[in-house]
Design a protein around this motif. Structure first.
Motif, PDB file in Angstrom:
ATOM      1  N   LEU A 130     -78.592  36.700  99.869  1.00  0.00           N
ATOM      2  CA  LEU A 130     -79.485  35.899 100.714  1.00  0.00           C
ATOM      3  C   LEU A 130     -79.021  35.765 102.164  1.00  0.00           C
ATOM      4  CD1 LEU A 130     -80.635  33.115  98.247  1.00  0.00           C
ATOM      5  CD2 LEU A 130     -81.965  35.010  99.179  1.00  0.00           C
ATOM      6  N   LYS A 131     -77.704  35.765 102.400  1.00  0.00           N
ATOM      7  CA  LYS A 131     -77.206  35.571 103.766  1.00  0.00           C
ATOM      8  C   LYS A 131     -76.955  36.887 104.493  1.00  0.00           C
ATOM      9  CE  LYS A 131     -77.654  31.448 104.278  1.00  0.00           C
ATOM     10  NZ  LYS A 131     -78.714  31.196 105.259  1.00  0.00           N
ATOM     11  N   ARG A 132     -77.235  38.003 103.809  1.00  0.00           N
ATOM     12  CA  ARG A 132     -76.965  39.298 104.439  1.00  0.00           C
ATOM     13  C   ARG A 132     -78.144  39.750 105.302  1.00  0.00           C
ATOM     14  NH1 ARG A 132     -74.334  43.468 101.190  1.00  0.00           N
ATOM     15  NH2 ARG A 132     -73.253  42.474  99.466  1.00  0.00           N
ATOM     16  N   TYR A 133     -77.832  40.669 106.218  1.00  0.00           N
ATOM     17  CA  TYR A 133     -78.883  41.241 107.061  1.00  0.00           C
ATOM     18  C   TYR A 133     -79.329  42.586 106.499  1.00  0.00           C
ATOM     19  CZ  TYR A 133     -78.402  37.624 110.528  1.00  0.00           C
ATOM     20  OH  TYR A 133     -78.442  36.430 111.163  1.00  0.00           O
ATOM     21  N   PRO A 134     -80.574  42.976 106.770  1.00  0.00           N
ATOM     22  CA  PRO A 134     -81.086  44.222 106.195  1.00  0.00           C
ATOM     23  C   PRO A 134     -80.155  45.417 106.410  1.00  0.00           C
ATOM     24  CG  PRO A 134     -82.870  43.048 107.231  1.00  0.00           C
ATOM     25  CD  PRO A 134     -81.618  42.256 107.500  1.00  0.00           C
ATOM     26  N   ARG A 135     -79.505  45.478 107.600  1.00  0.00           N
ATOM     27  CA  ARG A 135     -78.678  46.662 107.874  1.00  0.00           C
ATOM     28  C   ARG A 135     -77.485  46.755 106.919  1.00  0.00           C
ATOM     29  NH1 ARG A 135     -77.870  43.249 112.163  1.00  0.00           N
ATOM     30  NH2 ARG A 135     -75.892  42.116 112.072  1.00  0.00           N
ATOM     31  N   ASP A 136     -77.111  45.630 106.287  1.00  0.00           N
ATOM     32  CA  ASP A 136     -75.975  45.655 105.362  1.00  0.00           C
ATOM     33  C   ASP A 136     -76.392  45.927 103.922  1.00  0.00           C
ATOM     34  OD1 ASP A 136     -74.402  44.910 107.508  1.00  0.00           O
ATOM     35  OD2 ASP A 136     -74.823  42.787 107.182  1.00  0.00           O
ATOM     36  N   LEU A 137     -77.673  46.192 103.701  1.00  0.00           N
ATOM     37  CA  LEU A 137     -78.156  46.391 102.333  1.00  0.00           C
ATOM     38  C   LEU A 137     -78.397  47.872 102.053  1.00  0.00           C
ATOM     39  CD1 LEU A 137     -80.858  43.570 102.186  1.00  0.00           C
ATOM     40  CD2 LEU A 137     -78.465  43.426 101.496  1.00  0.00           C
ATOM     41  N   SER A 138     -78.272  48.240 100.784  1.00  0.00           N
ATOM     42  CA  SER A 138     -78.610  49.613 100.394  1.00  0.00           C
ATOM     43  C   SER A 138     -80.130  49.732 100.307  1.00  0.00           C
ATOM     44  CB  SER A 138     -77.992  49.917  99.040  1.00  0.00           C
ATOM     45  OG  SER A 138     -78.642  49.140  98.050  1.00  0.00           O
ATOM     46  N   GLY A 139     -80.595  50.963 100.186  1.00  0.00           N
ATOM     47  CA  GLY A 139     -82.032  51.191 100.110  1.00  0.00           C
ATOM     48  C   GLY A 139     -82.680  50.428  98.962  1.00  0.00           C
ATOM     49  N   GLY A 140     -82.039  50.446  97.824  1.00  0.00           N
ATOM     50  CA  GLY A 140     -82.593  49.756  96.659  1.00  0.00           C
ATOM     51  C   GLY A 140     -82.636  48.256  96.875  1.00  0.00           C
ATOM     52  N   GLN A 141     -81.569  47.713  97.496  1.00  0.00           N
ATOM     53  CA  GLN A 141     -81.544  46.269  97.768  1.00  0.00           C
ATOM     54  C   GLN A 141     -82.632  45.891  98.760  1.00  0.00           C
ATOM     55  OE1 GLN A 141     -77.453  46.169  99.024  1.00  0.00           O
ATOM     56  NE2 GLN A 141     -76.767  45.265  97.105  1.00  0.00           N
ATOM     57  N   ARG A 142     -82.813  46.736  99.782  1.00  0.00           N
ATOM     58  CA  ARG A 142     -83.866  46.445 100.760  1.00  0.00           C
ATOM     59  C   ARG A 142     -85.226  46.410 100.083  1.00  0.00           C
ATOM     60  NH1 ARG A 142     -82.175  50.247 105.900  1.00  0.00           N
ATOM     61  NH2 ARG A 142     -79.992  49.699 105.763  1.00  0.00           N
ATOM     62  N   GLN A 143     -85.434  47.375  99.183  1.00  0.00           N
ATOM     63  CA  GLN A 143     -86.724  47.415  98.513  1.00  0.00           C
ATOM     64  C   GLN A 143     -86.925  46.152  97.665  1.00  0.00           C
ATOM     65  OE1 GLN A 143     -89.757  47.938  98.582  1.00  0.00           O
ATOM     66  NE2 GLN A 143     -89.473  50.139  98.784  1.00  0.00           N
ATOM     67  N   ARG A 144     -85.837  45.655  97.031  1.00  0.00           N
ATOM     68  CA  ARG A 144     -85.977  44.436  96.240  1.00  0.00           C
ATOM     69  C   ARG A 144     -86.283  43.236  97.132  1.00  0.00           C
ATOM     70  NH1 ARG A 144     -81.036  45.647  93.320  1.00  0.00           N
ATOM     71  NH2 ARG A 144     -80.352  43.511  93.631  1.00  0.00           N
ATOM     72  N   VAL A 145     -85.656  43.214  98.327  1.00  0.00           N
ATOM     73  CA  VAL A 145     -85.959  42.121  99.258  1.00  0.00           C
ATOM     74  C   VAL A 145     -87.428  42.181  99.670  1.00  0.00           C
ATOM     75  CG1 VAL A 145     -85.464  41.109 101.513  1.00  0.00           C
ATOM     76  CG2 VAL A 145     -83.597  42.002 100.112  1.00  0.00           C
TER      77      VAL A 145
END
Lengths: 276, 364, 316
Positions: free
Chosen positions: B127-142
């Motif tokens: 929850l406290k992370r920024y999109p640039r720190d997420l993997s593709g799959g995590q971004r899609q889940r967000v």
């Protein structure tokens, strides 16, 4: 392999040589501004040492001119112009790239005239206008002219940046119910930060460095900018080498300091492909 | 949860027609997949449902309410974009709550919804992370989480898996199917990938050149394609087509011959002698041996996948056909083969490409 | 094809859309029109008037231009300034842009370290005020200080030294070279950015084909950045025909010695504001500005309609 290393070495020699040509003269002026008159002429290429160090030139500049006022004026004019050019420019660029309406292409063309045609050519009328409005010899006059001067290129550069922002973002914001004005201020504007460096180099630095408009629009010491102030000081004290070198250094050093601090962002902003 | 109804929707940019007379009814809680080659108008249709593009004519109803004039946020839809479209300067939490602020959702309710969506999608640690720190799959889940917290009537997905790598695509696909069961929401999903379409959809809409070619359940489309386009689009490798001509009518059957097929009898109902038609056989139905339908050619290439091999066979008309061969006994390149198919697996299309309901009865 | 208007915008009430556009575009358009476009037009209009000794304006049509271009009192200094300006521009094209291209080419070679250091150093003078640069070089080249002479002597070329800024034959070229020294960073940076946009695969492919660095630059990279070089050229043209600060700060409004370094910018300034005992003449000044406007317009149109049209931009 050997040939490649020789080639790399050659490239470095050329680049170092040209870098020296670029910064040598600046270094020379700054270095000598900290020396006594005798040392300036005796050994111009030597850096100041305990014997030759002197601040007499700087004392003279502070004593004989309103350098602090000039500096403050430049700061006010440049900062105010910068904030307004960036804000108004980004808003206009967003409106022109995002909203299509009848005449929007014509308006974009109209706004781009100023990229190629220097506003300086309108000086005669600008001076008349400012006199009529009672704005001559005010910083406001300078700021207004500089906004008009900076906007066209700023709009052009910012439009290119805006086009690189994925369209999905504003679509997502619209699906989220974000009002149109907030889409710009809360979604788009924060993403334009990398553009600031490019806009600064092409529109803000020329404002700080401008001689022409302070020369024709300001007449009293209280409204002179640093560039004009130094120029007039130099003309007056042309024979006082200490003072001249000190005045030059005082105009050079802040710009160099800011430039060196931000050069990484500045250059990456420039090469980010904003101006293709 | 809502029904979605689309009535005579048209979209054109000047002379180019992007959508032509699209009618569609989507049931409450249905998972509908729009599939078709790129440029077929499926994304445009989705964007019009979202309210991002305006139709040239026609109406859209969500939950019995005409939404043509409504802004996206007023339509009670949520959209998941191919590029995720996460706000890069906001952390995951802010990304999910940003839109809720503007639609008048109170703070406590916002928190509840985010907590629920985060739990559902296992986003709590992010929850406290920024999109640039997420993997593709995590971004899609967000991005999916951001849609869930809006509690929309209709979820719209625009090729949400196409930026993911193959492994992640499979697991995210399963995730989306699970979400659909969990939320029981109406979902409209655009993809060009027929496997996504087949696995996820309650019903599939196959689109081509701005028109709907067929609407139906996945297996219905596979076994009973309405026309040549759908027959060729669904199924991989694609169905083999053979041209033929009606030789004569005999006892209620039309005898068909063609450049590379043995003669075959099909129901004569709509045919008269001299009519052109097309026969279609899927690779998995073409086998070595005897059958109602037969064809032959020379093997050019054999692709071995393990559970099956695909033999690419050059036919008499110089086109390639593909046969799926099970087991270890595969023909070698250069070998001549005779392939056949049972009568019930042969699809017959008339000269206009429409499939006839019945299949051939026997070999002549 | 222009992007179609979004539904959101299309369905917005007309009044609200107008208000939104007024908010976003209004301030920019107002300031720009008032302080940039209007003054340009007013200046051109003023160029068709003349003032008498009482200060009353009278319409004279194109008479000012005829005076400027044909009456030898005006036309001699005008053509002198125009010619000098052309030389000023030619020096930039012949020296600044090739050096800028070469430096960008060297910086874009693979595996060169300290790139950002070199870029920072070479771009530094561009950031400084022309006034400061002009004065600094004035001191450096001054025989009084002797730095330049000393530097030449140290490499055995002491005999080459001359007070270049003071001699009519060399003043203009020297000033142009000072300007080149300052602004070489702009072509370097723009072309460097364009070079960076060339995909690595393309360069790798050429390398696999057996081309060396120089040939890759000459045959692959340079043709691909031609549009940027065209842009740099027109920027140079506009900048040069609008130049003023450097010559004014080094040589003063009189652009000495004996107008040898006079360019259109300084000529415009003298005409408009006057110098020494000569009174300024706003209407003739406006005429000079109008002519400068048309010179720049011709250059820009030449670029837009002749150069840019013939150049293909490659999409990567």
């Amino acid at each position: 392999m050997l040939k490649q290393r020789a080639e790399t070495l050659g490239v470095h020699v050329i680049l170092i040589a040209y870098s020296l040509i670029a910064i040598g003269p600046i270094l020379l002026v700054v270095m000598n501004s900290f020396k006594a008159r005798k040392a300036i002429f005796g050994a111009p290429l030597a850096p100041p040492n305990a014997d030759t160090f002197s601040l007499v030139g700087y004392a003279k500049v502070f004593h004989a001119s309103h350098v602090v006022t000039y500096f403050g004026n430049s700061l006010i004019v440049t900062l105010a112009s910068m904030v307004l050019v960036l804000l108004l420019g980004a808003m206009a660029a967003w409106a022109l790239t995002e909203y299509r309406f009848r005449g929007s292409t014509a308006l974009a063309l109209f706004l781009s005239i100023g990229i190629m045609v220097p506003i300086r050519l309108g000086s005669v009328a600008i001076l008349k206008m400012m006199r009529a409005a009672g704005l001559n010899d005010t910083l406001t006059a300078l700021i207004l002219v500089y906004i008009a001067q900076g906007l066209p290129l700023a709009i052009f550069i910012l439009s290119e940046f805006i086009q690189q922002i994925p369209k999905d973002l504003r679509d997502a914001a619209r699906c989220d119910g974000v009002p149109e004005t907030r889409i710009f201020f809360e979604v788009i504007a924060p993403l334009l930060r990398p553009a600031i460096a490019t806009v600064a180099v092409f529109t803000i630095v020329p404002i700080w460095n401008d001689l022409w408009f302070p020369l024709i629009l300001t007449s009293s010491d209280s409204t002179h900018t640093i560039t004009l102030g130094v120029q007039q000081f130099l003309g007056q004290y042309i024979t006082d080498w200490n003072a001249v070198l000190a005045a030059l250094s005082m105009a050079i050093l802040p710009v160099v300091a800011i430039y060196v601090i931000f050069s990484r962002q500045l250059i990456s902003g420039l090469t980010a492909g904003a101006v293709k | 949860m809502a029904k979605l109804h689309i009535d005579a929707l048209n979209k054109s940019y000047g002379e180019t027609k992007v959508l032509v007379d699209v009618d569609l009814a989507i049931e409450d809680g249905e998972f509908l997949v729009l599939v078709g080659p790129s440029g077929c108008g499926k994304s445009t249709l989705l964007r019009m449902i979202a309210g991002l593009d305006a139709p040239t004519s026609g109406d859209i109803y969500i939950a019995e309410r005409k939404v043509n004039a409504l802004a996206p946020a007023e339509r009670r839809i949520a959209m998941v974009f191919q590029s995720y479209a996460l706000y890069p300067h906001m952390d995951v939490l802010k990304n999910m709550t940003f839109g809720l602020k503007f639609t008048g959702v109170p703070a406590a309710e916002r928190e509840r919804r985010v907590a629920e969506a985060a739990r559902m999608l296992r986003l709590e640690p992010l929850l406290k992370r920024y999109p640039r720190d997420l993997s593709g799959g995590q971004r899609q889940r967000v991005a999916i989480g951001r849609a869930i917290v809006r509690e929309p009537d209709v979820f719209l997905f625009d090729e949400p898996l196409s930026n993911l790598d193959a492994a992640l695509r499979v697991s995210t696909r399963v995730e989306i199917a699970r979400l659909h069961r969990l939320l029981k929401a109406t979902m409209v999903y655009v993809t060009h990938d027929q496997i996504e379409a087949m696995t996820l959809a309650d019903r599939i809409v196959v689109m081509n050149q701005g028109r709907i070619e067929q609407v139906g359940k996945p297996l219905d489309l596979y076994y009973e394609p309405a026309n040549l386009f759908v027959a060729g689009f669904i199924g991989s490798p694609a169905m083999n087509f053979f041209t033929g001509r009606v030789e004569r009518i005999e006892g209620g059957e039309a005898l068909v011959t063609g450049p590379c097929i043995g003669s075959v009898a099909v129901p004569a109902a709509t045919f008269s002698p001299g009519d052109d038609l097309t026969l279609g056989v899927r690779p998995e139905h073409l086998g070595q041996g005897a059958g109602a339908f037969s064809t032959s050619g020379m093997v050019e290439l054999v692709e071995r996948l393990g559970e099956a091999s695909f033999a690419h066979v050059r036919r008499a008309d110089d086109r390639l056909m593909v046969a799926e061969i099970r087991g270890r006994d595969t023909p070698a390149p250069g070998e001549s083969v005779t392939l056949s198919a049972p009568a019930q697996d042969i699809h017959v299309f008339d000269a206009r490409g429409r499939r006839l309901a019945a299949t051939p009865v026997n070999s002549a | 094809m222009a992007e179609p208007m979004s539904q959101v915008v299309a369905s917005m009430p007309r009044g609200r859309f107008l208000a939104l556009m007024a908010l976003f575009l209004g301030p920019s358009v107002a300031v720009y029109t008032l302080f940039s476009i209007y003054p340009l037009i007013a200046t051109m209009a003023l160029a068709t008037y003349t003032t008498d000794s009482a200060g009353a304006y009278a319409f004279v049509g194109l008479a000012n231009f005829v005076t400027l271009l044909a009456d030898s009192v005006w036309s001699k200094p005008f053509w002198n300034a125009a010619w000098n300006n052309l030389i000023f521009f030619a020096v930039h094209m012949a020296v600044q842009n090739p050096i800028g291209i070469a430096l960008a080419g060297l910086l874009s070679l693979p595996g060169i370290r300290f790139k950002s250091l070199y870029r920072t150093a070479i771009f530094l003078p561009t950031m400084l005020s022309v006034v400061i640069v002009g004065f600094s070089w004035n001191l450096i080249l001054s025989p009084l200080w002797g730095v330049a002479e000393g530097a030449l002597k140290s490499v055995g070329l002491g005999g080459w030294f001359a007070p270049w800024l003071g001699l009519p034959s060399t003043a203009l070229a020297t000033l142009a070279l000072i300007s080149v020294w300052q602004f070489v960073g702009i072509p370097m940076m723009l072309i460097y950015a364009a070079l960076l946009n060339i995909p690595d695969e393309l360069v790798d492919a050429a390398r696999v084909d057996g081309l060396g660095n120089f040939r890759i630059f000459w045959h692959i990279k340079l043709p691909l950045v031609l549009p940027t070089i065209g842009l740099v050229s027109v920027l140079t043209f506009v900048g040069n025909f609008n130049a003023f600060d450097l010559i004014y700060s080094v040589k003063g409004a009189l652009a000495g010695p004996n107008f040898a370094s006079d360019i259109l910018g300084t000529f415009f300034y003298r005409t408009f504001f006057g110098y020494q005992l000569q009174l300024g003449n706003p209407t003739m000044g406006a005429a000079v500005a109008t002519v400068m406007f048309f010179i720049i317009l011709v250059g820009v149109c030449f670029y837009l309609f002749v150069i840019q049209r013939r150049m293909r931009r490659y999409a990567f």
